[in-house]
Design an enzyme around this catalytic site. Structure first.
Site, PDB file in Angstrom:
ATOM      1  N   ASP A 310      -4.730 -19.086   1.286  1.00 17.97           N
ATOM      2  CA  ASP A 310      -3.570 -19.277   2.155  1.00 17.97           C
ATOM      3  C   ASP A 310      -3.225 -20.773   2.159  1.00 17.97           C
ATOM      4  O   ASP A 310      -4.042 -21.599   1.759  1.00 17.97           O
ATOM      5  CB  ASP A 310      -3.912 -18.791   3.564  1.00 17.97           C
ATOM      6  CG  ASP A 310      -2.800 -19.077   4.557  1.00 17.97           C
ATOM      7  OD1 ASP A 310      -1.649 -18.740   4.251  1.00 17.97           O
ATOM      8  OD2 ASP A 310      -3.092 -19.658   5.613  1.00 17.97           O
ATOM      9  N   ASP A 504      -6.648 -18.327   7.614  1.00 23.08           N
ATOM     10  CA  ASP A 504      -7.016 -18.629   9.002  1.00 23.08           C
ATOM     11  C   ASP A 504      -6.075 -18.011  10.017  1.00 23.08           C
ATOM     12  O   ASP A 504      -6.360 -18.025  11.207  1.00 23.08           O
ATOM     13  CB  ASP A 504      -7.055 -20.141   9.224  1.00 23.08           C
ATOM     14  CG  ASP A 504      -5.669 -20.754   9.331  1.00 23.08           C
ATOM     15  OD1 ASP A 504      -4.768 -20.259   8.637  1.00 23.08           O
ATOM     16  OD2 ASP A 504      -5.495 -21.718  10.103  1.00 23.08           O
ATOM     17  N   ASP A 508      -3.197 -13.399   7.853  1.00 23.69           N
ATOM     18  CA  ASP A 508      -4.156 -13.323   6.756  1.00 23.69           C
ATOM     19  C   ASP A 508      -5.200 -12.230   6.973  1.00 23.69           C
ATOM     20  O   ASP A 508      -5.902 -11.845   6.026  1.00 23.69           O
ATOM     21  CB  ASP A 508      -4.889 -14.662   6.600  1.00 23.69           C
ATOM     22  CG  ASP A 508      -3.944 -15.807   6.291  1.00 23.69           C
ATOM     23  OD1 ASP A 508      -3.029 -15.606   5.476  1.00 23.69           O
ATOM     24  OD2 ASP A 508      -4.114 -16.893   6.870  1.00 23.69           O
TER      25      ASP A 508
END
Length: 623
Positions: A310, A504, A508
């Site tokens: 990410d 995080d 996600d």
């Protein structure tokens, strides 16, 4: 709850087996062999009963593992009166089961409260009063008050003039956004500005955040189960054991020969060495700030070949930072920053707080601002040390100065904060969500550990993603992804090998649950991502992945070494037993010696020293 029951059952079986063995040995020493045999049988039968049930369940799933050898050895030893040998095998087997159960439950937190980030109650306007109501009582059309710092509990529409929202946990967009009257708000967004009214458009169960929760649950249910390292050796060893035992019985007509072979063949090097090495690896990884939720995730962490990252809060810091300061009117950079930060002390806006933090990091003194007036979402005006100061968007400052915008344009993924002093432009602060320091070196280190593909997956805009990753040499960049699209990316990458996903945010969590290994940034990440992940980085530094993967790889190598040596010695013992050189009890004792050796070797995992240690823990303390 199932994991807790399994752990307690494993501990109970080990206690029963060990007690039976100990009591029997005491009775044997006291000259009561018949009672000793009964004690040994009493210690073996509960272990054998549970083992038979587990084997039956495994066969129904189509699995054939080494537990069958342990069941055969205990059963044969009891049938032919070798109760001491059966008791020794029961203790070894239940001990291995307990260790494996301990490894599974050591760091596992149940995903029981994924909605913990959303408040349990909401504040609803009713006539001229405010009332607190449970989340499930919110109805479409209700008007909710969302205070500063509150998380929107449901999807809705802004009813006030404007709302300043942090949607980074949902979309990956690191900078707060400003929404006007009538614009849509996603549940899970955090109010970064003044309180505003929210008109409910969907019930809590149908909102964006609840949809992400369901997506996580679906991803976890569809995730391929991780196989134990021991099971991958099972078929060959099981076949060899049965062949040698059957041949010994057929050639000699003595069933005790077959019992001795089965006892020696009890796969304790697999049952014991693997969990010991992996539990040691878990403990060692934790010392480097990497919490791995069990032995199976550690095994898979050692085999990862594809990494999906990410952006916001993972590859980048997730907070706006000053990347440059442009001055005007003869002011110096520190002066422009000092004026802006001093005035911004009066604001709770995330960008204002970031400016204040940057000034303090430079050691600048910040006078207390006077007569501050804040225009929500636009900027502030006030006095700092006798100077009239303006801080805010370029349009806001230019308008207050009676000038046109000076043409300063924010680069992709950045925002410009204008500063005016005493009626004239003083400069601009250019802010952006910057890459974490050392990111390029980190990615190079990951490739040296066997990661073949590294991709970026973000909900942010394509231009922002490209600007951030331009010089990183990634194998792919996927932008503007929704949570379900991230899951699809994880699943599609499995054709290239085991996949690890690092993130995080709430958005996600489904991808973390779907990946072979999900890694969450636990220091500042969302609770949802930490609970859905297999690995949590306890400090806010992505370079923790390096020692984590190294420890996993070395622990797995040590486990394999222990298994290879232990099984080799067991095969030699099986052959000796087949030729009559070992009785069942002698075979059990030999197996105990082999076990001690492989366990001592497995404990070397406690001393693993990774080449890549990442940011020192003292520089990044555990939360």
């Amino acid at each position: 709850m199932n994991a807790l029951i399994h752990n307690r059952l494993a501990a109970l079986l080990l206690a029963v087996a060990a007690l039976g063995l100990a009591v029997g040995l005491v009775l044997l020493a006291a000259g009561m062999p018949e009672r000793a045999a009964l004690a040994w049988v009493a210690g073996v039968l509960p272990v054998l009963a549970v083992l038979v049930v587990e084997i039956g369940r495994s066969l129904l799933r189509g699995d054939l593992g080494l537990d069958i050898v342990a069941a055969l050895s205990m059963s044969a030893a009891l049938v032919f009166g070798e109760t001491l040998a059966a008791a020794v095998v029961a203790v070894m087997y239940s001990g291995g089961t307990f260790l494996e159960s301990f490894a599974e439950g050591r760091a596992r937190r149940e995903m029981s409260d994924l909605l913990s980030r959303v408040p349990r109650v909401a504040t609803r306007r009713r006539a001229d009063t405010l009332e607190e109501i449970p989340l499930d009582d919110i109805a479409i059309g209700d008007l909710l008050l969302i205070r500063h710092g509150d998380v929107a509990p449901v999807d809705g529409m802004v009813e006030s003039e404007q709302a300043i929202l942090d949607q980074s946990a949902l979309t990956g967009e690191s900078l707060p956004i400003r929404l006007g009257r009538g614009e849509d708000v996603m549940s899970g967004s955090t109010n970064s500005g003044d309180a505003f009214d929210l008109r409910v458009k969907r019930r809590a169960a149908d909102s964006t955040y609840a949809g992400i929760v369901r997506l996580v649950e679906t991803a976890q249910a569809s995730k391929a189960p991780m196989s134990r390292l021991a099971d991958r050796w099972s078929m060959l060893f099981l076949l060899a054991t049965i062949v040698i035992a059957a041949a010994a019985w057929a050639q000699t007509g003595d069933p005790i020969r077959a019992v001795a072979v089965l006892v020696v063949a009890t796969p304790c090097p697999l049952i014991l060495a693997v969990p010991v090495a992996l539990v040691a690896g878990l403990s060692r990884a934790a010392r480097f700030g990497v919490l791995i939720k069990g032995a199976k995730p550690l095994e898979w962490l050692a085999r990862i070949t594809t990494l999906i990252l990410d952006k916001t809060g993972t590859l980048t810091d997730g907070r706006p930072q000053i990347v440059s300061i442009e001055t005007a009117g003869g002011w110096r950079e520190d002066q422009v920053l000092q004026f802006a930060a001093a005035l911004d002390q009066a604001s709770k806006h995330p960008i204002a707080q970031a400016i204040v933090e940057a000034a303090r990091a430079r050691g600048l003194s910040l006078p207390v601002p006077q007569r501050v007036v804040e225009t929500a979402g636009e900027g502030l005006a006030g006095e700092v040390a006798g100077h009239a100061v303006l801080v805010g968007g370029a349009g806001f400052v230019a308008g207050r100065l009676g000038q046109g915008a000076n043409g300063t344009v924010a680069a992709t993924g950045s925002v410009v904060v204008a500063v005016g002093v005493d009626g004239r432009p003083a400069g601009h602060l250019v802010m952006a969500d910057a890459l974490r320091p050392g990111t390029a070196e980190l990615l190079a280190g990951l490739r040296s550990l066997g990661i073949e593909r590294i991709l970026l997956a973000t909900g942010d805009r394509r231009a922002v993603a490209d600007a951030i990753t331009r010089d990183l040499g990634l194998d792919g960049v996927r932008s503007e992804l929704t949570p379900d699209q991230k899951v699809l990316l994880v699943l599609s990458e499995r054709k290239n090998g085991p996949v690890m996903m690092v993130g995080d945010g709430v958005n996600d969590a489904p991808a973390l649950a779907a990946a072979d290994i999900g890694v969450a940034m636990g220091a500042r990440g969302a609770a949802a991502s930490a609970e859905a992940a297999d690995v949590v980085l306890l400090v806010d530094h992505l370079d923790r992945l390096l020692p984590g993967i190294e420890v996993a790889q070395r622990a797995r190598q040590i486990a394999l070494q222990s298994v290879a040596v232990g099984i080799g010695l067991s095969v030699i013992g099986m052959i000796a037993a087949a030729f009559g050189y070992l009785s069942p009890v002698e075979g059990a004792l030999l197996q105990e010696l082999i076990d001690v050796g492989v366990i001592l070797n497995a404990l070397r995992a406690l001393k693993i020293r990774p080449v890549h240690t990442g940011t020192p823990l003292e520089a990044a303390p555990l939360p």
